[in-house]
Write a protein that holds these residues in place. Sequence first.
Motif, PDB file in Angstrom:
ATOM      1  N   TRP A   1       0.820  -1.221   0.000  1.00  0.00           N
ATOM      2  CA  TRP A   1       0.000   0.000   0.000  1.00  0.00           C
ATOM      3  C   TRP A   1       0.847   1.263   0.000  1.00  0.00           C
ATOM      4  N   ALA A   2       1.993   1.221   0.657  1.00  0.00           N
ATOM      5  CA  ALA A   2       2.794   2.422   0.906  1.00  0.00           C
ATOM      6  C   ALA A   2       3.395   3.008  -0.370  1.00  0.00           C
ATOM      7  N   ASP A   3       3.289   4.337  -0.488  1.00  0.00           N
ATOM      8  CA  ASP A   3       4.085   5.084  -1.465  1.00  0.00           C
ATOM      9  C   ASP A   3       5.433   5.452  -0.857  1.00  0.00           C
ATOM     10  N   VAL A   4       5.458   5.598   0.450  1.00  0.00           N
ATOM     11  CA  VAL A   4       6.694   5.886   1.169  1.00  0.00           C
ATOM     12  C   VAL A   4       6.558   5.314   2.570  1.00  0.00           C
ATOM     13  N   PHE A   5       7.674   4.854   3.110  1.00  0.00           N
ATOM     14  CA  PHE A   5       7.701   4.268   4.456  1.00  0.00           C
ATOM     15  C   PHE A   5       8.590   5.166   5.312  1.00  0.00           C
ATOM     16  N   LEU A   6       8.014   5.763   6.346  1.00  0.00           N
ATOM     17  CA  LEU A   6       8.733   6.678   7.229  1.00  0.00           C
ATOM     18  C   LEU A   6       8.833   6.059   8.617  1.00  0.00           C
ATOM     19  N   ILE A   7      10.043   5.985   9.155  1.00  0.00           N
ATOM     20  CA  ILE A   7      10.238   5.495  10.515  1.00  0.00           C
ATOM     21  C   ILE A   7      10.751   6.652  11.355  1.00  0.00           C
ATOM     22  N   ALA A   8       9.897   7.165  12.249  1.00  0.00           N
ATOM     23  CA  ALA A   8      10.239   8.339  13.052  1.00  0.00           C
ATOM     24  C   ALA A   8       9.445   8.324  14.357  1.00  0.00           C
TER      25      ALA A   8
ATOM     26  N   GLY B   1      24.312  16.462  23.008  1.00  0.00           N
ATOM     27  CA  GLY B   1      24.966  15.983  21.803  1.00  0.00           C
ATOM     28  C   GLY B   1      23.943  15.637  20.748  1.00  0.00           C
ATOM     29  N   GLN B   2      24.401  15.018  19.679  1.00  0.00           N
ATOM     30  CA  GLN B   2      23.530  14.671  18.567  1.00  0.00           C
ATOM     31  C   GLN B   2      22.709  13.437  18.918  1.00  0.00           C
ATOM     32  N   GLY B   3      21.430  13.527  18.693  1.00  0.00           N
ATOM     33  CA  GLY B   3      20.559  12.404  19.008  1.00  0.00           C
ATOM     34  C   GLY B   3      19.095  12.779  19.107  1.00  0.00           C
ATOM     35  N   ARG B   4      18.804  14.068  19.165  1.00  0.00           N
ATOM     36  CA  ARG B   4      17.413  14.522  19.220  1.00  0.00           C
ATOM     37  C   ARG B   4      16.751  14.323  17.859  1.00  0.00           C
ATOM     38  N   LEU B   5      15.500  13.900  17.878  1.00  0.00           N
ATOM     39  CA  LEU B   5      14.760  13.728  16.624  1.00  0.00           C
ATOM     40  C   LEU B   5      14.800  15.023  15.827  1.00  0.00           C
ATOM     41  N   ALA B   6      15.019  14.901  14.534  1.00  0.00           N
ATOM     42  CA  ALA B   6      15.053  16.073  13.659  1.00  0.00           C
ATOM     43  C   ALA B   6      13.752  16.857  13.757  1.00  0.00           C
ATOM     44  N   ASP B   7      13.824  18.111  13.381  1.00  0.00           N
ATOM     45  CA  ASP B   7      12.627  18.951  13.372  1.00  0.00           C
ATOM     46  C   ASP B   7      11.549  18.322  12.483  1.00  0.00           C
ATOM     47  N   ILE B   8      10.323  18.389  12.946  1.00  0.00           N
ATOM     48  CA  ILE B   8       9.213  17.766  12.212  1.00  0.00           C
ATOM     49  C   ILE B   8       9.130  18.303  10.791  1.00  0.00           C
ATOM     50  N   LYS B   9       9.356  19.596  10.618  1.00  0.00           N
ATOM     51  CA  LYS B   9       9.317  20.186   9.285  1.00  0.00           C
ATOM     52  C   LYS B   9      10.358  19.548   8.370  1.00  0.00           C
ATOM     53  N   ASP B  10      11.560  19.296   8.900  1.00  0.00           N
ATOM     54  CA  ASP B  10      12.615  18.686   8.086  1.00  0.00           C
ATOM     55  C   ASP B  10      12.248  17.250   7.702  1.00  0.00           C
ATOM     56  N   ILE B  11      11.606  16.536   8.628  1.00  0.00           N
ATOM     57  CA  ILE B  11      11.204  15.158   8.340  1.00  0.00           C
ATOM     58  C   ILE B  11      10.150  15.135   7.235  1.00  0.00           C
ATOM     59  N   VAL B  12       9.148  15.992   7.352  1.00  0.00           N
ATOM     60  CA  VAL B  12       8.095  16.043   6.334  1.00  0.00           C
ATOM     61  C   VAL B  12       8.671  16.524   5.008  1.00  0.00           C
ATOM     62  N   ASP B  13       9.614  17.478   5.051  1.00  0.00           N
ATOM     63  CA  ASP B  13      10.269  17.949   3.826  1.00  0.00           C
ATOM     64  C   ASP B  13      10.971  16.799   3.107  1.00  0.00           C
ATOM     65  N   CYS B  14      11.621  15.927   3.869  1.00  0.00           N
ATOM     66  CA  CYS B  14      12.324  14.788   3.268  1.00  0.00           C
ATOM     67  C   CYS B  14      11.339  13.858   2.576  1.00  0.00           C
ATOM     68  N   VAL B  15      10.210  13.606   3.223  1.00  0.00           N
ATOM     69  CA  VAL B  15       9.168  12.773   2.602  1.00  0.00           C
ATOM     70  C   VAL B  15       8.654  13.435   1.339  1.00  0.00           C
ATOM     71  N   ARG B  16       8.400  14.719   1.430  1.00  0.00           N
ATOM     72  CA  ARG B  16       7.862  15.460   0.285  1.00  0.00           C
ATOM     73  C   ARG B  16       8.826  15.437  -0.893  1.00  0.00           C
ATOM     74  N   SER B  17      10.124  15.553  -0.589  1.00  0.00           N
ATOM     75  CA  SER B  17      11.124  15.641  -1.659  1.00  0.00           C
ATOM     76  C   SER B  17      11.172  14.379  -2.516  1.00  0.00           C
ATOM     77  N   LEU B  18      10.742  13.247  -1.970  1.00  0.00           N
ATOM     78  CA  LEU B  18      10.773  11.993  -2.725  1.00  0.00           C
ATOM     79  C   LEU B  18       9.803  12.022  -3.906  1.00  0.00           C
ATOM     80  N   PHE B  19       8.827  12.905  -3.854  1.00  0.00           N
ATOM     81  CA  PHE B  19       7.817  12.964  -4.908  1.00  0.00           C
ATOM     82  C   PHE B  19       8.052  14.123  -5.873  1.00  0.00           C
ATOM     83  N   ILE B  20       9.182  14.794  -5.722  1.00  0.00           N
ATOM     84  CA  ILE B  20       9.507  15.925  -6.583  1.00  0.00           C
ATOM     85  C   ILE B  20      10.422  15.468  -7.706  1.00  0.00           C
ATOM     86  N   LYS B  21      10.137  15.912  -8.921  1.00  0.00           N
ATOM     87  CA  LYS B  21      10.962  15.535 -10.069  1.00  0.00           C
ATOM     88  C   LYS B  21      12.392  16.021  -9.872  1.00  0.00           C
TER      89      LYS B  21
END
Length: 397
Positions: free
Chosen positions: A80-87, A161-181
């Motif tokens: 079913w998935a067009d994209v699989f996000l683990i967050a 240190g590094q380990g905090r979940l990325a900003d929600i906007k950045d995560i959604v942007d990454c998902v969105r970018s997969l559908f951009i030509k």
Amino acid sequence: MLKGKKVVLGVTGSIAAYKAAEITRALVKERALVKVIMTASATRFITPLTFQTLSNNPVAVDMFEEPVAWEIEHISLAKWADVFLIAPATANVIGKMAAGIADDMLTTTVMATRAPVVVAPAMNVNMYTNPITQHNIDVLKQNGYHFVQPESGELACGDRGQGRLADIKDIVDCVRSLFIKKDLAGKRILVTAGPTREPIDPVRYISNYSSGKMGYALAKAARDRGAEVVLVSGPVSISPPSGVMLERINTAEEMMRSVLKHFDNVDAVIMAAAVADYRPMEYSEVKIKKSDEDMVVHLGKNPDILKELGFRKGKQVLIGFAAETNDVMLNAGKKLREKNLDMIVVNDVTQPGAGFEVDTNIVNVMTRDGDVKSFPLMDKGELSHMILDLAVDLMVR
């Protein structure tokens, strides 16, 4: 961009699991269809009912519970998935995926999917920087998995240190970018953004109202379309898009040097910055004290960056911007010709929603052959792709 796209969201047992509720909300707001899979550990931090309510879909946890529909659920979700996000993604789940272990609903479904997979890690800094975790991440990247890097800061355990979940906007942007030509893959684009500041003394300067939002949106859009992006930015209060080469400047002369440094090696330049035309002729090393007398500041001309680029231009596509208050198209056409531009984007900053410091714009775009296209009020992110569509046409001529 995500309207109608089918997103499977995997939520693992991290303290950041509660943030997955906001990710779900953000995806649904963009009219994506979301189905959530939780690990058993994740349910200790947040309930399945939360995600069921936000997504308006059943939440999968147990591989062996009675299915909602008579089909093998992990296979049906994988298809079913067009994209699989683990967050968020824990070190445990990242390790399982890298080793090919499929022992619960989430890892089994990931193993079965052919959709692109986006992983947003969240964990203790020592776990994240552990060589085994980094090796597992490298293995997944080599197999085509996409990662949104965690942020640095104070963690729930008290470490920094590094380990905090990325900003929600950045995560959604990454998902969105997969559908951009990716029609700018292999291209190098230089974008300028924001204002310049021309100092008078250590505490005063001449500047303008530019927020940098249009230039930053263009840099992000070019990145999402596959370009290598150099962003030369004046002082702004917004965060730059990840994955671009950022050079910060203050004055017009600094911007000139930065732009010329890269000019010969780029395919296109988009000059969205609001560069000050004039600068104080004299700079005081100490603060000028207030007195009863009027203060006179003598101004001299700044370098005309766009005109210099037009003079030097070879194969590059050169795009300028013009913020006007009167005789909008007349002034834009004159600027296009005099500065040897291929295209100019012009807006009347007196119109509501088209001025500085807003998230929208209303523009006309004129090309050197006289074509004019008008774009109504729209989000600057959406407009950026419209502008890049025209830029791509110029690059392939």
